[in-house]
Design a protein around this motif. Structure first.
Motif, PDB file in Angstrom:
ATOM      1  N   PHE A 108      -8.290  -1.807   0.788  1.00 37.46           N
ATOM      2  CA  PHE A 108      -9.660  -1.693   1.251  1.00 37.46           C
ATOM      3  C   PHE A 108      -9.830  -0.382   2.002  1.00 37.46           C
ATOM      4  O   PHE A 108      -8.863   0.179   2.529  1.00 37.46           O
ATOM      5  N   VAL A 109     -11.055   0.085   2.039  1.00 32.64           N
ATOM      6  CA  VAL A 109     -11.398   1.240   2.869  1.00 32.64           C
ATOM      7  C   VAL A 109     -12.470   0.790   3.849  1.00 32.64           C
ATOM      8  O   VAL A 109     -13.153  -0.213   3.629  1.00 32.64           O
ATOM      9  N   GLU A 110     -12.609   1.522   4.933  1.00 31.35           N
ATOM     10  CA  GLU A 110     -13.647   1.190   5.905  1.00 31.35           C
ATOM     11  C   GLU A 110     -15.011   1.268   5.227  1.00 31.35           C
ATOM     12  O   GLU A 110     -15.358   2.273   4.608  1.00 31.35           O
ATOM     13  N   ASP A 111     -15.777   0.194   5.335  1.00 33.25           N
ATOM     14  CA  ASP A 111     -17.075   0.132   4.669  1.00 33.25           C
ATOM     15  C   ASP A 111     -17.994  -0.748   5.508  1.00 33.25           C
ATOM     16  O   ASP A 111     -17.730  -1.943   5.682  1.00 33.25           O
ATOM     17  N   THR A 112     -19.073  -0.173   6.004  1.00 30.15           N
ATOM     18  CA  THR A 112     -19.979  -0.920   6.882  1.00 30.15           C
ATOM     19  C   THR A 112     -20.774  -1.987   6.131  1.00 30.15           C
ATOM     20  O   THR A 112     -21.416  -2.828   6.756  1.00 30.15           O
ATOM     21  N   SER A 113     -20.719  -1.963   4.792  1.00 29.21           N
ATOM     22  CA  SER A 113     -21.452  -2.968   4.017  1.00 29.21           C
ATOM     23  C   SER A 113     -20.623  -4.221   3.777  1.00 29.21           C
ATOM     24  O   SER A 113     -21.119  -5.197   3.215  1.00 29.21           O
ATOM     25  N   LEU A 114     -19.348  -4.192   4.211  1.00 34.91           N
ATOM     26  CA  LEU A 114     -18.444  -5.309   3.959  1.00 34.91           C
ATOM     27  C   LEU A 114     -17.922  -5.907   5.261  1.00 34.91           C
ATOM     28  O   LEU A 114     -17.805  -5.224   6.275  1.00 34.91           O
ATOM     29  N   GLU A 115     -17.590  -7.186   5.176  1.00 37.45           N
ATOM     30  CA  GLU A 115     -16.871  -7.874   6.245  1.00 37.45           C
ATOM     31  C   GLU A 115     -15.547  -8.348   5.661  1.00 37.45           C
ATOM     32  O   GLU A 115     -15.510  -8.880   4.551  1.00 37.45           O
ATOM     33  N   SER A 116     -14.454  -8.131   6.389  1.00 39.70           N
ATOM     34  CA  SER A 116     -13.155  -8.560   5.868  1.00 39.70           C
ATOM     35  C   SER A 116     -12.296  -9.100   6.999  1.00 39.70           C
ATOM     36  O   SER A 116     -12.540  -8.821   8.176  1.00 39.70           O
ATOM     37  N   LYS A 117     -11.296  -9.889   6.626  1.00 45.59           N
ATOM     38  CA  LYS A 117     -10.341 -10.396   7.613  1.00 45.59           C
ATOM     39  C   LYS A 117      -8.983 -10.562   6.949  1.00 45.59           C
ATOM     40  O   LYS A 117      -8.872 -10.754   5.730  1.00 45.59           O
ATOM     41  N   THR A 118      -7.949 -10.493   7.772  1.00 43.99           N
ATOM     42  CA  THR A 118      -6.581 -10.564   7.266  1.00 43.99           C
ATOM     43  C   THR A 118      -6.220 -11.986   6.865  1.00 43.99           C
ATOM     44  O   THR A 118      -6.488 -12.940   7.593  1.00 43.99           O
ATOM     45  N   MET A 119      -5.614 -12.109   5.677  1.00 40.02           N
ATOM     46  CA  MET A 119      -5.098 -13.394   5.196  1.00 40.02           C
ATOM     47  C   MET A 119      -3.600 -13.509   5.428  1.00 40.02           C
ATOM     48  O   MET A 119      -3.106 -14.523   5.900  1.00 40.02           O
ATOM     49  N   LEU A 120      -2.876 -12.471   5.047  1.00 42.05           N
ATOM     50  CA  LEU A 120      -1.425 -12.508   5.204  1.00 42.05           C
ATOM     51  C   LEU A 120      -0.859 -11.096   5.228  1.00 42.05           C
ATOM     52  O   LEU A 120      -1.526 -10.135   4.849  1.00 42.05           O
ATOM     53  N   HIS A 121       0.367 -11.004   5.687  1.00 44.92           N
ATOM     54  CA  HIS A 121       1.058  -9.725   5.787  1.00 44.92           C
ATOM     55  C   HIS A 121       2.146  -9.665   4.711  1.00 44.92           C
ATOM     56  O   HIS A 121       2.822 -10.654   4.441  1.00 44.92           O
ATOM     57  N   GLU A 122       2.299  -8.513   4.103  1.00 44.74           N
ATOM     58  CA  GLU A 122       3.303  -8.322   3.056  1.00 44.74           C
ATOM     59  C   GLU A 122       3.953  -6.951   3.223  1.00 44.74           C
ATOM     60  O   GLU A 122       3.516  -6.134   4.043  1.00 44.74           O
ATOM     61  N   THR A 123       4.990  -6.717   2.443  1.00 48.74           N
ATOM     62  CA  THR A 123       5.684  -5.427   2.456  1.00 48.74           C
ATOM     63  C   THR A 123       5.859  -4.943   1.030  1.00 48.74           C
ATOM     64  O   THR A 123       6.265  -5.711   0.151  1.00 48.74           O
ATOM     65  N   MET A 124       5.516  -3.684   0.800  1.00 51.39           N
ATOM     66  CA  MET A 124       5.784  -3.053  -0.484  1.00 51.39           C
ATOM     67  C   MET A 124       7.072  -2.247  -0.354  1.00 51.39           C
ATOM     68  O   MET A 124       7.285  -1.548   0.641  1.00 51.39           O
ATOM     69  N   ILE A 125       7.922  -2.367  -1.376  1.00 51.47           N
ATOM     70  CA  ILE A 125       9.236  -1.726  -1.328  1.00 51.47           C
ATOM     71  C   ILE A 125       9.432  -0.892  -2.590  1.00 51.47           C
ATOM     72  O   ILE A 125       9.188  -1.369  -3.703  1.00 51.47           O
ATOM     73  N   ALA A 126       9.868   0.343  -2.414  1.00 50.70           N
ATOM     74  CA  ALA A 126      10.242   1.173  -3.560  1.00 50.70           C
ATOM     75  C   ALA A 126      11.593   0.690  -4.075  1.00 50.70           C
ATOM     76  O   ALA A 126      12.560   0.588  -3.313  1.00 50.70           O
ATOM     77  N   VAL A 127      11.647   0.355  -5.365  1.00 51.04           N
ATOM     78  CA  VAL A 127      12.872  -0.214  -5.932  1.00 51.04           C
ATOM     79  C   VAL A 127      13.163   0.391  -7.303  1.00 51.04           C
ATOM     80  O   VAL A 127      12.300   0.996  -7.941  1.00 51.04           O
ATOM     81  N   ALA A 128      14.395   0.179  -7.729  1.00 51.38           N
ATOM     82  CA  ALA A 128      14.821   0.562  -9.074  1.00 51.38           C
ATOM     83  C   ALA A 128      16.055  -0.257  -9.416  1.00 51.38           C
ATOM     84  O   ALA A 128      16.667  -0.902  -8.548  1.00 51.38           O
ATOM     85  N   SER A 129      16.432  -0.225 -10.678  1.00 52.84           N
ATOM     86  CA  SER A 129      17.673  -0.872 -11.111  1.00 52.84           C
ATOM     87  C   SER A 129      18.870  -0.051 -10.628  1.00 52.84           C
ATOM     88  O   SER A 129      18.783   1.176 -10.511  1.00 52.84           O
ATOM     89  N   PRO A 130      19.999  -0.704 -10.359  1.00 53.04           N
ATOM     90  CA  PRO A 130      21.209   0.064 -10.024  1.00 53.04           C
ATOM     91  C   PRO A 130      21.596   1.041 -11.136  1.00 53.04           C
ATOM     92  O   PRO A 130      22.332   2.006 -10.884  1.00 53.04           O
ATOM     93  N   GLN A 131      21.095   0.797 -12.360  1.00 57.51           N
ATOM     94  CA  GLN A 131      21.404   1.674 -13.493  1.00 57.51           C
ATOM     95  C   GLN A 131      20.428   2.846 -13.609  1.00 57.51           C
ATOM     96  O   GLN A 131      20.540   3.656 -14.535  1.00 57.51           O
ATOM     97  N   PHE A 132      19.481   2.937 -12.693  1.00 53.90           N
ATOM     98  CA  PHE A 132      18.512   4.028 -12.703  1.00 53.90           C
ATOM     99  C   PHE A 132      19.269   5.350 -12.521  1.00 53.90           C
ATOM    100  O   PHE A 132      20.025   5.510 -11.552  1.00 53.90           O
ATOM    101  N   PRO A 133      19.127   6.318 -13.444  1.00 60.19           N
ATOM    102  CA  PRO A 133      19.943   7.547 -13.420  1.00 60.19           C
ATOM    103  C   PRO A 133      20.019   8.264 -12.074  1.00 60.19           C
ATOM    104  O   PRO A 133      21.128   8.634 -11.650  1.00 60.19           O
TER     105      PRO A 133
END
Length: 292
Positions: free
Chosen positions: A149-174
């Motif tokens: 989301f971006v700040e937008d005065t036309s919208l109302e929002s609230k937090t549902m849950l917290h998560e984490t994004m992780i950069a990953v690859a296979s151990p076989q990634f060159p």
């Protein structure tokens, strides 16, 4: 033929006699008997076998009874729907959901609300990246659920849950197999797998994309994960999507210098301020508290 007559026929079948059916329907026995005779005269077929000690349905009566149950059920559904609409409840709700969000948690909330308002139909639209926000802004969705989301005065929002994004690859990634440190500049030579944005609005900020790098575009997070598992690229995914693969060592976290390899995010629910929420949308909004 009336619904009242069909209800009487079904009740005779269920209770085993005209008298018991009349009592169950709070009618007199003569009233029920006359109604069934009129139905027989109208259809030109005998529905009750009156030669027995207790009147029972003939084969034709049994066949009509089975169909009558379906007609009565549909009639009851229509009556309930009409009452639902007359009370001001929404006939349907459109909910745009960013496809990486944890659906089991979202569906648990929807299940609770659906029990209260079974006549309201929920239309769920799976979108990628800024697509859920786009649907909401364009008026195609009543609610949007997304981490983006971006700040937008036309919208109302609230937090549902917290998560984490992780950069990953296979151990076989060159680049991992080479043993060299991973840095932003060198990762431009590796394939970064990116889920294509489904938004139709002017493009918002790209999330975690290494500019001028090698990119593969896919339409969904499942395909992205499969490419990463095959050792053909790298990318960021929400932890709940790769928890099993991380535990089994099929994917490993990446530490990339000068790049936000791990990103804490908030998954939020949003609605437009210029629209008055109906009772079902309001109930859903209230149910979506902070889950975790």
């Amino acid at each position: 033929m009336t619904l009242d007559q069909l209800r009487m026929l079904v009740k005779i079948r269920d209770t085993g006699s005209v008298l018991a059916a009349a009592e169950a329907l709070y009618r007199t026995q003569p009233t029920v008997s006359v109604a069934i005779r009129k139905l027989e005269d109208e259809l030109g077929v005998q529905l009750l076998d009156r030669d027995q000690y207790r009147a029972c349905l003939t084969p034709a009566g049994e066949t009509l009874c089975r169909k009558a149950r379906s007609v009565i059920a549909r009639s009851d559904e229509l009556s309930a729907l009409a009452e639902h609409l007359a009370s001001g409840y929404e006939p349907e709700l459109n909910i745009a959901i960013e496809a990486s969000c944890p659906m089991p948690l979202i569906l648990e909330v929807l299940k609770n609300v659906e029990r209260i308002y079974p006549q309201t139909r929920f239309n769920l639209m799976a979108e990628n990246i800024w697509g859920a926000l786009s649907r909401l802004k364009e008026g195609e969705a009543d609610l949007a659920i997304s981490p983006w989301f971006v700040e937008d005065t036309s919208l109302e929002s609230k937090t549902m849950l917290h998560e984490t994004m992780i950069a990953v690859a296979s151990p076989q990634f060159p680049p991992l197999k080479s043993g060299a440190p991973l840095v932003y500049q060198s990762m431009k030579e590796a394939v970064q797998v990116i889920v294509k944005d489904s938004s139709r609005l002017p493009k918002e900020k790209k999330i975690g994309v290494i500019e001028e790098g090698r990119h593969w575009l896919v339409n969904d997070h499942y395909t992205k994960k499969e490419i990463l598992l095959a050792g053909m690229g790298w990318g960021r995914l929400q932890h709940h999507l790769i928890e099993k693969e991380l535990a089994e060592g099929k994917l490993v976290p990446l530490t990339i210098r000068n790049y936000e390899s791990t990103l804490d995010i908030e998954i939020r629910i949003a609605r437009r301020l210029d629209r008055t929420a109906g009772p079902v949308a309001a109930e859903l909004w209230n149910e979506f508290k902070v889950i975790c």
